[in-house]
Write an enzyme that holds these catalytic residues in place. Sequence first.
Site, PDB file in Angstrom:
ATOM      1  N   CYS A  68      33.088  22.216  31.817  1.00 51.43           N
ATOM      2  CA  CYS A  68      32.727  23.509  32.209  1.00 51.43           C
ATOM      3  C   CYS A  68      31.499  23.950  31.497  1.00 51.43           C
ATOM      4  CB  CYS A  68      33.816  24.413  31.934  1.00 51.43           C
ATOM      5  SG  CYS A  68      33.311  26.130  32.547  1.00 51.43           S
ATOM      6  N   GLU A  75      40.354  21.336  24.727  1.00 47.83           N
ATOM      7  CA  GLU A  75      38.923  22.351  24.539  1.00 47.83           C
ATOM      8  C   GLU A  75      38.563  22.541  23.029  1.00 47.83           C
ATOM      9  OE1 GLU A  75      38.196  26.016  26.466  1.00 47.83           O
ATOM     10  OE2 GLU A  75      37.044  26.551  25.039  1.00 47.83           O
ATOM     11  N   CYS A 111      34.931  32.986  27.843  1.00 45.14           N
ATOM     12  CA  CYS A 111      34.239  32.731  28.954  1.00 45.14           C
ATOM     13  C   CYS A 111      34.469  34.211  29.878  1.00 45.14           C
ATOM     14  CB  CYS A 111      34.475  31.515  29.801  1.00 45.14           C
ATOM     15  SG  CYS A 111      36.005  31.555  30.517  1.00 45.14           S
ATOM     16  N   SER A 125      49.026  26.404  29.976  1.00 43.17           N
ATOM     17  CA  SER A 125      47.667  26.971  30.351  1.00 43.17           C
ATOM     18  C   SER A 125      47.453  28.072  29.235  1.00 43.17           C
ATOM     19  CB  SER A 125      47.411  27.713  31.850  1.00 43.17           C
ATOM     20  OG  SER A 125      46.522  28.482  31.838  1.00 43.17           O
TER      21      SER A 125
END
Length: 406
Positions: free
Chosen positions: A148, A178, A283, A312
């Site tokens: 991303c 990440e 983000c 998540s």
Amino acid sequence: MKSFEVPIIYRSPLITAIKKKRKEQDKMKKDFTPTLLDLGPLQIYLARHFGFCYGVENAIEIAFRTVEENPGKRIFLLSEMIHNPQVNTDLQAHGVQFMQDNYGKQLISFDELTADDIVIIPAFGTTLELEKKLNDLGIQTEKYNTTCPFVEKVWNRSEQIAKKNYTIIIHGKPKHEETRATFSHAAANAPSVIVKDMQQTIELAKYITCEKPAEQFYEEFRGQYSESFDVTKDLVRIGVVNQTTMLASDTQAIADYLKQVMINKYNPSTIEEHFADTRDTLCYATLENQQAVTGMLQTDADLAIVVGGYNSSNTSHLVELCEEKLPTYFINNEEKVLSGKEILHFNFHTKEEILTSYYLPNKKTVKVLITSGASCPDALVEGVIKKLSGFFPVNTNTEELTKLFR
Ligand code: SF4
């Protein structure tokens, strides 16, 4: 923002119509009030922002296009592409194989790869070490890279901080893909250390203030600091970046705390010498979804349902916000709504699925708040709405509601 082609099964006509309408009415995205779906005895308040973000749609589009354009080729994903079980299962059904699990455990050895294979980099990005490993095998990583752009932005910010000789403090989950990727990129430029929460930040600060013996750091932060990290020298100038999906208030509190520690230790007038004053690296989707939940929580409701993958990160923070205010049920699809009496839901603190009875209050009008994570297809949210409405003598259906928003 660019629009992507994702399989139609992930879309929901109702939610698409609602999102479109809200966007037309609020182009500057200043309004965080939820959307009311008035079904009579059941009133559903949908968060202003939820569901697939830019990075997830981009990754899904690239992954399915890769499958379509490469019949007969072996296609691998370095790990789960995003944290949504349905999307990952669909990709596997299309023949895509996952090389690692969420925690970096190898499922398929790199020795099995050949230069003819395709390896897709997930939306979280990957470490420089893994990228080199693939390139050494003759596998191209640029073409099938779904990292991303908002994750890449964190890497760029780390580089800027590093160029000014600051050590990089990464606020993130140490095992999350990440954060591992960001750590790898940061560590290539500067000494780096990960803090997972405020508690760890407070402990890290004790090495800045010399309240703890330096040797203890290496045990306490094992696996979370870069090679050759020197705790006696590398915590004099620091800057903070974050995993993109952390809770905004936590991230702010951690940066503020570390800044204050530096102010207390050094002359406040020279704080810029010791603390890089940068904005957080959350983000846009994380911020919007969390602001939308805050807006949704202004409604006096009976319960909240949050839909998303149990692993998540961004979804669990939405749950955390809701939990502070009202009974909250974290589910990964509508099948977890077993009946009007029982719901199977995930307790992310204990990491187990639990059954709760009588989750719907016995009232004339029941008010339910609903949101979902950035990797959750809208079709799942519509599924939950339909399932809930089946337990009430509702005065309309989702098709009629869709017409109202068109
Ligand atoms: S949550 Fe944010 S950083 Fe992660 S994929 Fe979505 S837009 Fe990108």
